[in-house]
Design a protein around this motif. Structure first.
Motif, PDB file in Angstrom:
ATOM      1  N   ASN A 212       0.796  -1.225   0.000  1.00  0.00           N
ATOM      2  CA  ASN A 212       0.000   0.000   0.000  1.00  0.00           C
ATOM      3  C   ASN A 212       0.829   1.276   0.000  1.00  0.00           C
ATOM      4  OD1 ASN A 212      -2.637  -0.948  -0.069  1.00  0.00           O
ATOM      5  ND2 ASN A 212      -2.591  -1.503   2.091  1.00  0.00           N
ATOM      6  N   GLN A 247      -0.451  -2.183 -11.110  1.00  0.00           N
ATOM      7  CA  GLN A 247      -0.651  -0.869 -10.482  1.00  0.00           C
ATOM      8  C   GLN A 247       0.668  -0.169 -10.200  1.00  0.00           C
ATOM      9  OE1 GLN A 247      -3.437  -2.307  -7.577  1.00  0.00           O
ATOM     10  NE2 GLN A 247      -2.125  -1.887  -5.822  1.00  0.00           N
TER      11      GLN A 247
ATOM     12  N   HIS B 157     -11.522   0.853   1.164  1.00  0.00           N
ATOM     13  CA  HIS B 157     -10.195   0.548   1.706  1.00  0.00           C
ATOM     14  C   HIS B 157     -10.248   0.787   3.207  1.00  0.00           C
ATOM     15  CE1 HIS B 157      -5.864   0.094   1.636  1.00  0.00           C
ATOM     16  NE2 HIS B 157      -5.640   1.306   2.112  1.00  0.00           N
ATOM     17  N   ASP B 211      -4.787  -5.984  -1.585  1.00  0.00           N
ATOM     18  CA  ASP B 211      -4.524  -4.576  -1.928  1.00  0.00           C
ATOM     19  C   ASP B 211      -3.923  -4.472  -3.326  1.00  0.00           C
ATOM     20  OD1 ASP B 211      -5.240  -3.668   0.718  1.00  0.00           O
ATOM     21  OD2 ASP B 211      -3.343  -4.502   1.395  1.00  0.00           O
ATOM     22  N   ASN B 212      -3.152  -5.489  -3.683  1.00  0.00           N
ATOM     23  CA  ASN B 212      -2.468  -5.499  -4.985  1.00  0.00           C
ATOM     24  C   ASN B 212      -3.401  -5.637  -6.175  1.00  0.00           C
ATOM     25  OD1 ASN B 212       0.217  -5.131  -4.267  1.00  0.00           O
ATOM     26  ND2 ASN B 212       0.421  -7.257  -3.604  1.00  0.00           N
ATOM     27  N   ALA B 214      -6.226  -3.872  -6.701  1.00  0.00           N
ATOM     28  CA  ALA B 214      -7.099  -2.709  -6.918  1.00  0.00           C
ATOM     29  C   ALA B 214      -7.121  -2.273  -8.387  1.00  0.00           C
ATOM     30  CB  ALA B 214      -6.667  -1.548  -6.021  1.00  0.00           C
ATOM     31  N   ALA B 215      -5.945  -2.127  -8.993  1.00  0.00           N
ATOM     32  CA  ALA B 215      -5.909  -1.674 -10.393  1.00  0.00           C
ATOM     33  C   ALA B 215      -6.547  -2.711 -11.308  1.00  0.00           C
ATOM     34  CB  ALA B 215      -4.466  -1.399 -10.828  1.00  0.00           C
ATOM     35  N   ILE B 243      -2.725   4.209   4.870  1.00  0.00           N
ATOM     36  CA  ILE B 243      -1.764   4.053   3.778  1.00  0.00           C
ATOM     37  C   ILE B 243      -2.384   3.185   2.662  1.00  0.00           C
ATOM     38  CG2 ILE B 243      -0.628   2.038   4.892  1.00  0.00           C
ATOM     39  CD1 ILE B 243       1.240   4.746   2.931  1.00  0.00           C
ATOM     40  N   GLY B 244      -2.250   3.642   1.432  1.00  0.00           N
ATOM     41  CA  GLY B 244      -2.830   2.920   0.302  1.00  0.00           C
ATOM     42  C   GLY B 244      -4.002   3.675  -0.309  1.00  0.00           C
ATOM     43  N   TYR B 246      -4.067   6.809  -1.071  1.00  0.00           N
ATOM     44  CA  TYR B 246      -3.501   7.674  -2.108  1.00  0.00           C
ATOM     45  C   TYR B 246      -3.387   6.950  -3.452  1.00  0.00           C
ATOM     46  CZ  TYR B 246       0.297  10.514  -4.224  1.00  0.00           C
ATOM     47  OH  TYR B 246       1.079  11.275  -5.044  1.00  0.00           O
ATOM     48  N   GLN B 247      -2.858   5.729  -3.432  1.00  0.00           N
ATOM     49  CA  GLN B 247      -2.715   5.042  -4.726  1.00  0.00           C
ATOM     50  C   GLN B 247      -4.065   4.603  -5.283  1.00  0.00           C
ATOM     51  OE1 GLN B 247       0.447   2.502  -3.392  1.00  0.00           O
ATOM     52  NE2 GLN B 247      -0.707   0.613  -3.590  1.00  0.00           N
ATOM     53  N   LEU B 250      -5.399   7.640  -7.002  1.00  0.00           N
ATOM     54  CA  LEU B 250      -4.691   7.871  -8.257  1.00  0.00           C
ATOM     55  C   LEU B 250      -5.178   6.898  -9.344  1.00  0.00           C
ATOM     56  CD1 LEU B 250      -0.870   8.568  -8.198  1.00  0.00           C
ATOM     57  CD2 LEU B 250      -2.007   7.707 -10.226  1.00  0.00           C
ATOM     58  N   LEU B 251      -5.376   5.650  -8.961  1.00  0.00           N
ATOM     59  CA  LEU B 251      -5.870   4.653  -9.913  1.00  0.00           C
ATOM     60  C   LEU B 251      -7.292   4.999 -10.352  1.00  0.00           C
ATOM     61  CD1 LEU B 251      -4.628   1.381  -8.089  1.00  0.00           C
ATOM     62  CD2 LEU B 251      -3.526   2.521 -10.027  1.00  0.00           C
ATOM     63  N   ARG B 253      -8.661   7.852 -10.530  1.00  0.00           N
ATOM     64  CA  ARG B 253      -8.570   8.992 -11.444  1.00  0.00           C
ATOM     65  C   ARG B 253      -8.162   8.515 -12.840  1.00  0.00           C
ATOM     66  NH1 ARG B 253      -3.999  12.452 -11.691  1.00  0.00           N
ATOM     67  NH2 ARG B 253      -4.486  14.465 -12.636  1.00  0.00           N
ATOM     68  N   HIS B 254      -7.184   7.611 -12.886  1.00  0.00           N
ATOM     69  CA  HIS B 254      -6.744   7.074 -14.177  1.00  0.00           C
ATOM     70  C   HIS B 254      -7.897   6.382 -14.907  1.00  0.00           C
ATOM     71  CE1 HIS B 254      -4.193   5.101 -17.181  1.00  0.00           C
ATOM     72  NE2 HIS B 254      -4.898   4.022 -16.936  1.00  0.00           N
ATOM     73  N   TRP B 312      -8.389  15.102  -6.552  1.00  0.00           N
ATOM     74  CA  TRP B 312      -8.731  13.739  -6.960  1.00  0.00           C
ATOM     75  C   TRP B 312     -10.033  13.250  -6.339  1.00  0.00           C
ATOM     76  CZ3 TRP B 312      -3.336  10.883  -6.354  1.00  0.00           C
ATOM     77  CH2 TRP B 312      -2.399  11.544  -7.164  1.00  0.00           C
TER      78      TRP B 312
END
Lengths: 322, 322
Positions: A212, A247, B157, B211-212, B214-215, B243-244, B246-247, B250-251, B253-254, B312
């Motif tokens: 994370n 990711q 999350h 967590d890995n 998500a994308a 923690i996490g 933020y990513q 970002l994902l 948003r992408h 975001w």
């Protein structure tokens, strides 16, 4: 150069195959003793071995069965090899077992007319593994090291089957300082149990982070490049690797961080869309070390891999098969 | 409406404070019995309680100490409250303890001239918790539910302190189907142990993912919106969360996926850059359930939180303090 035990985790001695049980690391270095191909398949399915270990397991299992096949005719030997191939091809979806078993069967067919079929096959395979694989992995590690700048911090994910300590060693020889950030890589913890373990063991600078925290360390300016391995690649440069790689690649792209991948090039599949993605059992994320993380019966979705599009890769560092 | 035990995880009964020990879930529902503010601080530092539980712990601990302070003068009572405030302010960095203790001291000062200081303080705090907090959390959950479309899959999350089952309940009342994807949220597993547990318990549809992944689930088109909580927010709308987050933002948003956050609005800090980020002990990612995940002495970096920039966020769903 000193190799990590993960660099070549499978060994054939006489009629026994020794497969490193990666689930026991970091507590112990234990090898499974395999005397029949069914046991080898089992080690693959239960992920006692993985990634490059699977590749070696396939190659050596054929050699093991040929070691034991001295009482059989050449035709029966060939049929035995075909059964071994079929069993591996059914074992797990994402890793290209068909490509590897197809390649090995090709080697066998080439020498099957020889009166010394068994010996010739084993010797051809040994030559292939030493020259075609071990030497080329050294070259690939050296190529990767050349891309890493002095003082760089390299973020990695999962485990590159013992090749990262070699990359670090090539950096050390070139008097370049390098530091690694390893994601712990849930749910199998390859980053904690394997990558951090092998790098620390060889005296390299490694810091473990939660999966994370990847975006945070990137946005803090703490990552100079990303270096990962690959479980399968397609002709257009797309590749599959442990879930989470996708990711990390996307984040690296967002932050303008170079993204490098160590691949075995392949042209069997035209793009990453054709790579089948293994979905692992729910239990693997619901339990750990015998303890329930979530209530029994909770639904889960654990795809073992994801696919990174080639456009996001700054450089493929490839071994070209044969 | 039925509340998750995580929605209001702290209770004051007479001279005892009951704090839900969230580390024991999902195995058991156990409350720590707290009779002195030092024990409450300890529950916060060891993360037996967290997020909204910390907020309630602070409020109720002041009330607990006032319950016990019947032999003290009003001046001594006020000094006691100030010691409690100072102790909480030193406990953990990211959560806004100073804002909360400052608010409670403000309530105390307002009624400190009264001959019934203790009773008036306790009654004012009870009123604030019921009208200022519980009712407003219900409103916020209803607002969030209104943003969720029928048939939607919501990625979340960490754990939003029992508010997600309430959001789901408001969807159910509005005859909207909703499905949740919960990240497991390493290293503390709030997603597995708390979010999946409380949603499943109340009969809602929840699937746990690493967590890995998500994308991957986003790129597969399996996520219609993201909904998370917040541990601290700034005047410009930046917020800190586990923690996490933020990513994931970002994902999202992408992939063009709406990103919603449940916040307690605050104007003490002008932007997220001013939010201090707690770095937790290495051991929390190196060990789990008494088992070493990485060799002893491995370096680790575990920031407990990260900050999502307000740009975001598709919509902040806020409680406005007082």
């Amino acid at each position: 150069m000193k190799e990590s035990v993960l660099f070549w985790p499978v060994h054939l001695k006489g009629r026994t195959l020794y497969i490193l049980d990666e689930t026991k690391i970091p507590q112990r270095i234990v090898y499974l003793k395999v005397r029949h191909y069914h046991q080898a398949i089992d080690a693959v399915v239960t992920m006692k071995t993985r990634a490059f270990g699977q590749f070696l397991t396939v190659c050596y299992t054929f050699m093991l069965e040929m070691q034991k096949a001295d009482g059989l005719s050449a035709g029966a030997q060939m049929r035995l090899l075909e059964r071994v191939a079929a069993a591996f091809n059914r074992s797990r979806p994402t890793f290209p077992f068909e490509e590897v078993t197809g390649m090995v069967l090709g080697v066998a067919r080439k020498v099957s007319g020889s009166p010394m079929f068994r010996q010739d096959f084993i010797s051809a395979m040994n030559g292939f593994l030493e020259q075609g694989i071990r030497q080329k992995r050294y070259q690939r590690a050296q190529e990767a090291a050349a891309l890493i700048k002095d003082g760089a911090t390299v973020l990695t994910h999962c485990n590159v089957s013992g090749e990262l300590p070699l990359v670090a060693e090539f950096c050390r020889k070139a008097k370049k300082k390098v530091r690694f950030l390893a994601t712990e890589t849930r749910p199998y913890f390859q980053g904690s149990r394997l990558t951090a373990w092998e790098l620390k063991r060889e005296g390299f600078d490694v810091t473990l982070i939660p999966d994370n925290a990847a975006a945070k360390v990137m946005s803090d300016g703490d990552v100079d490049c990303v270096l990962v391995g690959s479980d399968r690649s397609a002709a257009n440069g797309d590749f599959a690797n442990k879930i989470g790689t996708y990711q990390i690649a996307l984040l690296a792209r967002h932050f303008g961080i170079p993204f490098y991948v160590l691949v075995q090039s392949s042209d069997k599949l035209s793009s990453g869309r054709e790579i089948p993605i293994e979905v692992r059992r729910d239990e693997e994320i619901l339990c750990f070390a015998g303890r329930n993380l979530a209530p029994e019966g909770t639904a889960a979705f654990y795809p073992g891999f994801d696919v990174v599009p080639h456009q996001w890769v700054t450089k493929h560092i490839a071994i070209h098969a044969r």
